[in-house]
Design a protein around this motif. Structure first.
Motif, mmCIF file in Angstrom:
data_model
loop_
_atom_site.group_PDB
_atom_site.id
_atom_site.type_symbol
_atom_site.label_atom_id
_atom_site.label_comp_id
_atom_site.label_asym_id
_atom_site.label_seq_id
_atom_site.Cartn_x
_atom_site.Cartn_y
_atom_site.Cartn_z
ATOM 1 N N PRO A 117 9.116 -24.276 21.318
ATOM 2 C CA PRO A 117 10.421 -23.719 21.678
ATOM 3 C C PRO A 117 10.372 -22.758 22.864
ATOM 4 O O PRO A 117 11.360 -22.609 23.585
ATOM 5 N N ALA A 118 9.213 -22.118 23.067
ATOM 6 C CA ALA A 118 9.098 -21.170 24.173
ATOM 7 C C ALA A 118 9.159 -21.859 25.531
ATOM 8 O O ALA A 118 9.412 -21.200 26.551
ATOM 9 N N THR A 119 8.930 -23.175 25.578
ATOM 10 C CA THR A 119 8.962 -23.899 26.850
ATOM 11 C C THR A 119 10.334 -24.486 27.156
ATOM 12 O O THR A 119 10.543 -25.023 28.247
ATOM 13 N N VAL A 120 11.270 -24.403 26.218
ATOM 14 C CA VAL A 120 12.584 -25.048 26.382
ATOM 15 C C VAL A 120 13.443 -24.245 27.347
ATOM 16 O O VAL A 120 13.602 -23.027 27.199
ATOM 17 N N VAL A 121 13.989 -24.930 28.340
ATOM 18 C CA VAL A 121 14.842 -24.277 29.338
ATOM 19 C C VAL A 121 16.298 -24.728 29.236
ATOM 20 O O VAL A 121 17.176 -24.135 29.858
ATOM 21 N N LEU A 122 16.565 -25.753 28.458
ATOM 22 C CA LEU A 122 17.925 -26.258 28.305
ATOM 23 C C LEU A 122 18.015 -27.006 26.981
ATOM 24 O O LEU A 122 17.157 -27.837 26.666
ATOM 25 N N ARG A 123 19.056 -26.701 26.226
ATOM 26 C CA ARG A 123 19.279 -27.376 24.941
ATOM 27 C C ARG A 123 20.776 -27.360 24.690
ATOM 28 O O ARG A 123 21.355 -26.317 24.388
ATOM 29 N N ASP A 124 21.413 -28.515 24.821
ATOM 30 C CA ASP A 124 22.868 -28.527 24.764
ATOM 31 C C ASP A 124 23.362 -29.881 24.271
ATOM 32 O O ASP A 124 22.676 -30.894 24.401
ATOM 33 N N ARG A 125 24.543 -29.859 23.701
ATOM 34 C CA ARG A 125 25.257 -31.086 23.328
ATOM 35 C C ARG A 125 26.547 -31.120 24.148
ATOM 36 O O ARG A 125 27.403 -30.244 24.017
ATOM 37 N N ILE A 126 26.662 -32.120 25.011
ATOM 38 C CA ILE A 126 27.834 -32.240 25.877
ATOM 39 C C ILE A 126 28.892 -33.047 25.141
ATOM 40 O O ILE A 126 28.643 -34.194 24.754
ATOM 41 N N PRO A 127 30.074 -32.497 24.927
ATOM 42 C CA PRO A 127 31.113 -33.262 24.232
ATOM 43 C C PRO A 127 31.654 -34.380 25.112
ATOM 44 O O PRO A 127 31.480 -34.377 26.340
ATOM 45 N N ALA A 128 32.299 -35.337 24.508
ATOM 46 C CA ALA A 128 32.923 -36.426 25.264
ATOM 47 C C ALA A 128 33.881 -35.848 26.289
ATOM 48 O O ALA A 128 34.712 -34.993 25.976
ATOM 49 N N GLY A 129 33.747 -36.286 27.528
ATOM 50 C CA GLY A 129 34.588 -35.798 28.615
ATOM 51 C C GLY A 129 34.088 -34.520 29.248
ATOM 52 O O GLY A 129 34.676 -34.051 30.222
ATOM 53 N N GLY A 130 32.997 -33.954 28.732
ATOM 54 C CA GLY A 130 32.481 -32.704 29.260
ATOM 55 C C GLY A 130 31.418 -32.924 30.325
ATOM 56 O O GLY A 130 31.023 -34.050 30.639
ATOM 57 N N TYR A 131 30.924 -31.812 30.870
ATOM 58 C CA TYR A 131 29.878 -31.894 31.886
ATOM 59 C C TYR A 131 28.949 -30.701 31.739
ATOM 60 O O TYR A 131 29.270 -29.703 31.072
ATOM 61 N N LEU A 132 27.797 -30.800 32.383
ATOM 62 C CA LEU A 132 26.798 -29.744 32.365
ATOM 63 C C LEU A 132 26.135 -29.706 33.733
ATOM 64 O O LEU A 132 25.910 -30.751 34.358
ATOM 65 N N THR A 133 25.813 -28.516 34.196
ATOM 66 C CA THR A 133 25.065 -28.384 35.440
ATOM 67 C C THR A 133 24.043 -27.277 35.288
ATOM 68 O O THR A 133 24.304 -26.260 34.650
ATOM 69 N N ARG A 134 22.863 -27.502 35.867
ATOM 70 C CA ARG A 134 21.785 -26.520 35.758
ATOM 71 C C ARG A 134 20.795 -26.752 36.889
ATOM 72 O O ARG A 134 20.578 -27.888 37.306
ATOM 73 N N VAL A 135 20.170 -25.704 37.368
ATOM 74 C CA VAL A 135 19.060 -25.826 38.308
ATOM 75 C C VAL A 135 17.780 -25.903 37.493
ATOM 76 O O VAL A 135 17.526 -25.051 36.630
ATOM 77 N N LEU A 136 16.968 -26.926 37.747
ATOM 78 C CA LEU A 136 15.742 -27.161 36.993
ATOM 79 C C LEU A 136 14.547 -27.182 37.939
ATOM 80 O O LEU A 136 14.609 -27.743 39.036
ATOM 81 N N GLY A 137 13.450 -26.597 37.493
ATOM 82 C CA GLY A 137 12.263 -26.510 38.322
ATOM 83 C C GLY A 137 11.398 -27.749 38.282
ATOM 84 O O GLY A 137 11.514 -28.605 37.401
ATOM 85 N N ARG A 138 10.504 -27.817 39.233
ATOM 86 C CA ARG A 138 9.500 -28.880 39.292
ATOM 87 C C ARG A 138 8.670 -28.852 38.005
ATOM 88 O O ARG A 138 8.286 -27.783 37.512
ATOM 89 N N GLY A 139 8.388 -30.034 37.469
ATOM 90 C CA GLY A 139 7.613 -30.122 36.240
ATOM 91 C C GLY A 139 8.430 -29.961 34.980
ATOM 92 O O GLY A 139 7.868 -29.847 33.891
ATOM 93 N N THR A 140 9.761 -29.993 35.107
ATOM 94 C CA THR A 140 10.625 -29.979 33.922
ATOM 95 C C THR A 140 10.784 -31.403 33.404
ATOM 96 O O THR A 140 10.957 -32.345 34.180
#
Length: 250
Positions: A34-57
């Motif tokens: 769990p200490a390595t997790v950078v994103l954990r989400d459930r996107i609902p129908a019709g929704g969106y998500l945006t995030r900046v993610l690093g190399r090696g993700t």
């Protein structure tokens, strides 16, 4: 009805609304710290998500109900003019159908991400999103100072399309509930992800699970031995080395 005739009551009402709207998050993949997790989400129908993610993700997209459709666009985080090029993503590997080992290439011939695992086999790089999904992606892009014109062609996961004998595009539906796809990020990216319908599939959109964790050791993997892939990886590593030498943050 909850009273909102004072700031205290209004605050209580707002917090109650937020709690009622909370969605359960997806389970972590087996064996992931769990200490390595950078994103954990459930996107609902019709929704969106945006995030900046690093190399090696490493990103795992999961279709929990068998009816999700994940629309994805990647842009290089420190140079957003470099972005996913769907045409090259199909042309360079000589393969129109996405699966394990497939590179997601930028317009500079570099690997933004690689498909490391796939239990669905139902994806689409030919149709693009619906107008509603494109608008959701534009909303996500705006949060990074990007314009509508920056949202170009996208990839869709979990609803398949094939080309039939006369050149027409045919929907092949979805895999079973729980199908998943893993992507490994090779360069820092801005992720734009929307959960929405597909142009060739009349079923309504369904929720989409997303988990991402730091997995730098996976960059040493070679999921594709093809010379075109290896050349693109070399181009990517050269760009990364040059960026680091110039002090560009990871």
């Amino acid at each position: 009805m909850t009273s909102t005739d004072s700031t205290t009551a209004a605050r209580a009402h707002a917090r109650a609304q937020a709690a009622a709207a909370a969605l359960p998050g997806p389970e972590l993949p087996a064996g992931i710290d769990p200490a390595t997790v950078v994103l954990r989400d459930r996107i609902p129908a019709g929704g969106y998500l945006t995030r900046v993610l690093g190399r090696g993700t490493r990103i795992r997209l999961t279709d929990p109900t068998g009816a999700a459709c994940a629309h994805l666009l990647l842009l290089r985080a420190e140079a957003p003019w470099e972005r996913l090029n769907v045409a090259d993503t199909l042309k360079v590997p000589w393969q129109a159908y996405l699966g394990t080992g497939h590179p997601l290439l930028s317009d500079q011939g570099r690997v933004l991400a690689t498909v490391l695992a796939d239990t669905s086999g139902h994806h689409d790089a030919l149709c693009g999103p619906t107008p509603e999904v494109r608008q959701a992606l534009r909303l996500g892009a705006a949060k990074h100072g990007l314009a509508p014109a920056d949202v170009g062609p996208t990839l869709s996961f979990f609803r398949g399309v094939r080309v039939d004998a006369d050149g027409g595009l045919v929907s092949t539906g979805s895999a079973e509930p729980g199908a998943a796809l893993d992507l490994l990020i090779h360069l820092p990216v801005t992720l734009l992800l929307a959960s929405g319908g597909h142009p060739l599939d009349e079923r309504p959109a369904a929720e989409l699970d997303v988990v991402a964790w730091a997995a730098p050791d996976d960059l040493a993997l070679q999921p594709n031995p093809d010379p075109e892939y290896l050349r693109a990886v070399d181009n990517t590593e050269a760009a990364w080395t040059a960026a680091r030498n110039q002090g560009v943050p990871a």
